[in-house]
Write a protein that holds these residues in place. Structure first.
Motif, PDB file in Angstrom:
ATOM      1  N   TYR A  63      16.441  27.621  27.879  1.00 34.51           N
ATOM      2  CA  TYR A  63      15.128  27.404  28.495  1.00 34.51           C
ATOM      3  C   TYR A  63      14.169  28.569  28.193  1.00 34.51           C
ATOM      4  N   PRO A  64      14.562  29.830  28.396  1.00 32.87           N
ATOM      5  CA  PRO A  64      13.632  30.917  28.058  1.00 32.87           C
ATOM      6  C   PRO A  64      13.471  31.156  26.569  1.00 32.87           C
ATOM      7  N   VAL A  65      14.342  30.576  25.742  1.00 30.62           N
ATOM      8  CA  VAL A  65      14.225  30.740  24.295  1.00 30.62           C
ATOM      9  C   VAL A  65      13.070  29.926  23.736  1.00 30.62           C
ATOM     10  N   SER A  66      12.797  28.760  24.329  1.00 28.31           N
ATOM     11  CA  SER A  66      11.766  27.891  23.756  1.00 28.31           C
ATOM     12  C   SER A  66      10.751  27.364  24.767  1.00 28.31           C
ATOM     13  N   GLY A  67      10.933  27.667  26.048  1.00 31.06           N
ATOM     14  CA  GLY A  67      10.069  27.093  27.075  1.00 31.06           C
ATOM     15  C   GLY A  67       8.609  27.481  26.968  1.00 31.06           C
ATOM     16  N   ILE A  68       8.341  28.716  26.572  1.00 33.69           N
ATOM     17  CA  ILE A  68       6.949  29.160  26.426  1.00 33.69           C
ATOM     18  C   ILE A  68       6.304  28.451  25.242  1.00 33.69           C
ATOM     19  N   LEU A  69       7.019  28.382  24.149  1.00 30.60           N
ATOM     20  CA  LEU A  69       6.540  27.689  22.950  1.00 30.60           C
ATOM     21  C   LEU A  69       6.160  26.244  23.248  1.00 30.60           C
ATOM     22  N   GLY A  70       6.925  25.599  24.121  1.00 31.79           N
ATOM     23  CA  GLY A  70       6.664  24.208  24.460  1.00 31.79           C
ATOM     24  C   GLY A  70       5.294  23.966  25.050  1.00 31.79           C
ATOM     25  N   GLU A  71       4.683  25.009  25.606  1.00 29.63           N
ATOM     26  CA  GLU A  71       3.356  24.860  26.198  1.00 29.63           C
ATOM     27  C   GLU A  71       2.265  24.640  25.159  1.00 29.63           C
ATOM     28  N   LEU A  72       2.552  24.872  23.889  1.00 30.53           N
ATOM     29  CA  LEU A  72       1.548  24.644  22.842  1.00 30.53           C
ATOM     30  C   LEU A  72       1.403  23.171  22.479  1.00 30.53           C
ATOM     31  N   TYR A  73       2.416  22.351  22.848  1.00 32.16           N
ATOM     32  CA  TYR A  73       2.390  20.917  22.538  1.00 32.16           C
ATOM     33  C   TYR A  73       2.313  20.631  21.043  1.00 32.16           C
ATOM     34  N   ILE A  74       2.927  21.476  20.226  1.00 30.82           N
ATOM     35  CA  ILE A  74       2.919  21.276  18.779  1.00 30.82           C
ATOM     36  C   ILE A  74       4.315  20.953  18.264  1.00 30.82           C
ATOM     37  N   PHE A  75       5.320  21.592  18.844  1.00 34.55           N
ATOM     38  CA  PHE A  75       6.674  21.497  18.329  1.00 34.55           C
ATOM     39  C   PHE A  75       7.574  20.731  19.298  1.00 34.55           C
ATOM     40  N   ASN A  76       8.600  20.107  18.732  1.00 35.13           N
ATOM     41  CA  ASN A  76       9.643  19.517  19.560  1.00 35.13           C
ATOM     42  C   ASN A  76      10.728  20.574  19.772  1.00 35.13           C
ATOM     43  N   THR A  77      11.093  20.809  20.998  1.00 40.09           N
ATOM     44  CA  THR A  77      12.110  21.814  21.323  1.00 40.09           C
ATOM     45  C   THR A  77      13.417  21.168  21.781  1.00 40.09           C
ATOM     46  N   GLY A  78      13.608  19.912  21.402  1.00 37.05           N
ATOM     47  CA  GLY A  78      14.828  19.203  21.783  1.00 37.05           C
ATOM     48  C   GLY A  78      14.659  18.326  23.001  1.00 37.05           C
ATOM     49  N   ILE A  79      13.489  18.397  23.651  1.00 37.85           N
ATOM     50  CA  ILE A  79      13.187  17.489  24.758  1.00 37.85           C
ATOM     51  C   ILE A  79      12.994  16.089  24.176  1.00 37.85           C
ATOM     52  N   GLY A  80      13.668  15.111  24.755  1.00 35.40           N
ATOM     53  CA  GLY A  80      13.628  13.761  24.211  1.00 35.40           C
ATOM     54  C   GLY A  80      14.747  13.487  23.228  1.00 35.40           C
ATOM     55  N   TYR A  81      15.543  14.545  22.963  1.00 35.81           N
ATOM     56  CA  TYR A  81      16.715  14.400  22.118  1.00 35.81           C
ATOM     57  C   TYR A  81      17.915  14.877  22.943  1.00 35.81           C
ATOM     58  N   THR A  82      19.038  15.122  22.314  1.00 37.36           N
ATOM     59  CA  THR A  82      20.246  15.515  23.048  1.00 37.36           C
ATOM     60  C   THR A  82      20.401  17.024  23.187  1.00 37.36           C
ATOM     61  N   LEU A  83      19.398  17.784  22.745  1.00 32.20           N
ATOM     62  CA  LEU A  83      19.501  19.249  22.738  1.00 32.20           C
ATOM     63  C   LEU A  83      18.287  19.883  23.414  1.00 32.20           C
ATOM     64  N   PRO A  84      18.056  19.639  24.688  1.00 29.66           N
ATOM     65  CA  PRO A  84      16.854  20.184  25.324  1.00 29.66           C
ATOM     66  C   PRO A  84      16.782  21.702  25.230  1.00 29.66           C
ATOM     67  N   PHE A  85      15.618  22.169  24.761  1.00 24.85           N
ATOM     68  CA  PHE A  85      15.279  23.590  24.602  1.00 24.85           C
ATOM     69  C   PHE A  85      16.094  24.282  23.510  1.00 24.85           C
ATOM     70  N   GLN A  86      16.822  23.534  22.686  1.00 20.95           N
ATOM     71  CA  GLN A  86      17.720  24.142  21.699  1.00 20.95           C
ATOM     72  C   GLN A  86      17.243  23.989  20.265  1.00 20.95           C
ATOM     73  N   THR A  87      16.027  23.497  20.054  1.00 21.45           N
ATOM     74  CA  THR A  87      15.517  23.340  18.691  1.00 21.45           C
ATOM     75  C   THR A  87      14.082  23.828  18.586  1.00 21.45           C
TER      76      THR A  87
END
Length: 438
Positions: free
Chosen positions: A260-284
């Protein structure tokens, strides 16, 4: 067939016995129960919880307190996702009646985040029991804090049934929240990763006068912490032997708390998929226009301590409202591997990714595509300085010192609120922990 069935049953018994044998930590709810619910006897109780509030046999704290002799459970309070966990992230939750107990449920993630005087008028003590993940932008600690503020205002007792910090009790990363950037995702002036259990954080907020200041009462709340038994600061959640119930839909395993802290901030840009909606939440880190092989090679070339990356190509199964691309097209990027979370710099990893992506695709406006997201990005970071310093050259070295500037001071300050020690020695309260009040 009978032999096969017996063999399967035997294996299940062995697995269950092994799991029970590994349960070395008792959460606060079990310690409270073992003590005969002494602190709640004869009191009208409100409970702030969600599905993660359980004992080691998966029994809900709602049911435990509802059945407890001498205890009158009169109200339930739900944070983000609700008491029973049936709401999506960010969705407002309404008041209702719990169908299993018939007890009134109040939402703390709808019209109000804070219990009102009307909600608390028939309650003697408000009890908090939720599994947190030790990260500032994860809103459950904020719910705990505003409940403490409300209790200070209205003279209601507040109790925390303590649970492990799945990141352990030694990990601290990130600058403190600055004036102008406080929000429900950055509620108090603490680092992004703060290295405290819910009970320790509550004691810190009360002891440092933060609750007194925020509640405008000049005093904190009457706080009791029911500590765990057996937990040590260097434990990760898997070490506890406790069962994991996902505290929210995108935290399916204890390890999710590290990503979660590895990609959660990045997710706020709404540009990249961070594994949400897939089987690896916050892991990509992924997008439709990225070359996965090149990205993996460049990320691994950074030699980030205890972090590794492999190419990944996948198609998300569903899109959330936060997704930029609603078409669910295939995306390409890297899957993140953490080989030693104690030695990895979790939060800055996403900025290294942005640094590499800018080198690979300098024509892509990483922060310019959704300028309306600046405000939330800055709130999650606790300051505009991180964004403004970074976009000048897209170099992590330009923000690392600022991001880490408060870590040592916070660690030194928070140590006096430690309830638990390490494997090598007890905490300040010693071996068998008494109830902690302040």
């Amino acid at each position: 067939m009978k032999k096969i069935v017996l063999l399967i049953l035997s294996v299940m018994v062995v697995m269950t016995a092994g799991a029970v044998g590994r349960r070395v930590v008792k959460p606060g709810i079990e310690v409270l129960r073992d003590g005969g619910f002494a602190e709640l006897q004869g009191k009208r109780v409100g409970l702030v919880t969600n599905p993660s509030g359980i004992d080691n046999n998966l029994k809900s704290t709602v049911d435990i307190l509802n059945e407890a002799p001498g205890v009158k459970l009169v109200a339930l309070f739900g944070p983000e996702h609700g008491v029973r966990g049936n709401a999506h992230a960010g969705d407002a939750v309404g008041d209702a009646v719990d169908p299993l107990t018939g007890i009134k449920m109040y939402s703390l993630f709808g019209k109000t985040h804070e219990p009102t005087a009307e909600m608390l008028k028939d309650i003697d003590v408000l009890v908090y029991d939720i599994q947190d993940i030790g990260c500032r932008s994860y809103t459950f600690y904020a719910t705990m804090g505003v409940c403490m503020e409300a209790c200070a205002k209205h003279g209601t007792e507040f109790m925390v049934l303590d649970r492990p910090n799945p990141l352990g009790g030694n990990k601290v990363e990130g600058n403190l929240v600055e004036d102008g950037y406080f929000s429900f995702v950055s509620k108090y002036a603490i680092p992004y990763i703060y290295g405290l259990t819910p009970g320790e954080l509550a004691t810190f907020l009360n002891g440092e006068g933060i609750i007194a200041e925020r509640s405008k009462t000049g005093h904190g709340c009457k706080l009791t912490v029911i500590p765990m038994e057996g937990w040590k600061r260097d434990m990760k959640f898997r070490d506890t032997g406790m069962p994991w119930v996902l505290p929210s839909p995108q935290i399916p395993t204890p390890e999710s708390a590290f990503f979660y802290p590895v990609s959660g901030i990045l997710g706020e840009l709404y540009i990249f998929n961070t594994g949400i909606g897939y089987t690896l939440p916050f892991q990509t880190f992924a997008a439709s226009w990225i070359n996965a092989d090149s990205l993996a090679m460049k990320m691994n070339a950074l030699n980030l301590p205890c972090m590794q990356f492999r190419p990944i190509n996948y198609k998300p199964f569903y899109a959330l409202s936060v997704a930029v691309d609603k078409s669910l097209q295939e995306v390409h990027g890297v899957q993140i591997y953490i080989t030693n979370p104690d030695k990895a710099n979790l939060c800055l990893t996403q900025f290294y990714f942005l640094q590499v992506i800018h080198e690979m695709y300098p024509q892509v406006e990483l922060f310019g595509q959704n300028p309306k997201r600046y405000a939330m990005f800055d709130k999650v970071c606790g300051s505009k300085e991180i964004r403004e310093r970074f976009v000048k050259r897209y170099r992590v070295e330009d923000i690392a010192d600022y991001w880490n500037k408060d870590v040592d001071d916070f660690r030194a300050l928070s140590k006096k609120y430690y309830i638990y020690g390490t494997q090598e020695g007890p905490g300040k309260l010693g071996g068998k922990l008494p109830r902690k009040k302040n």
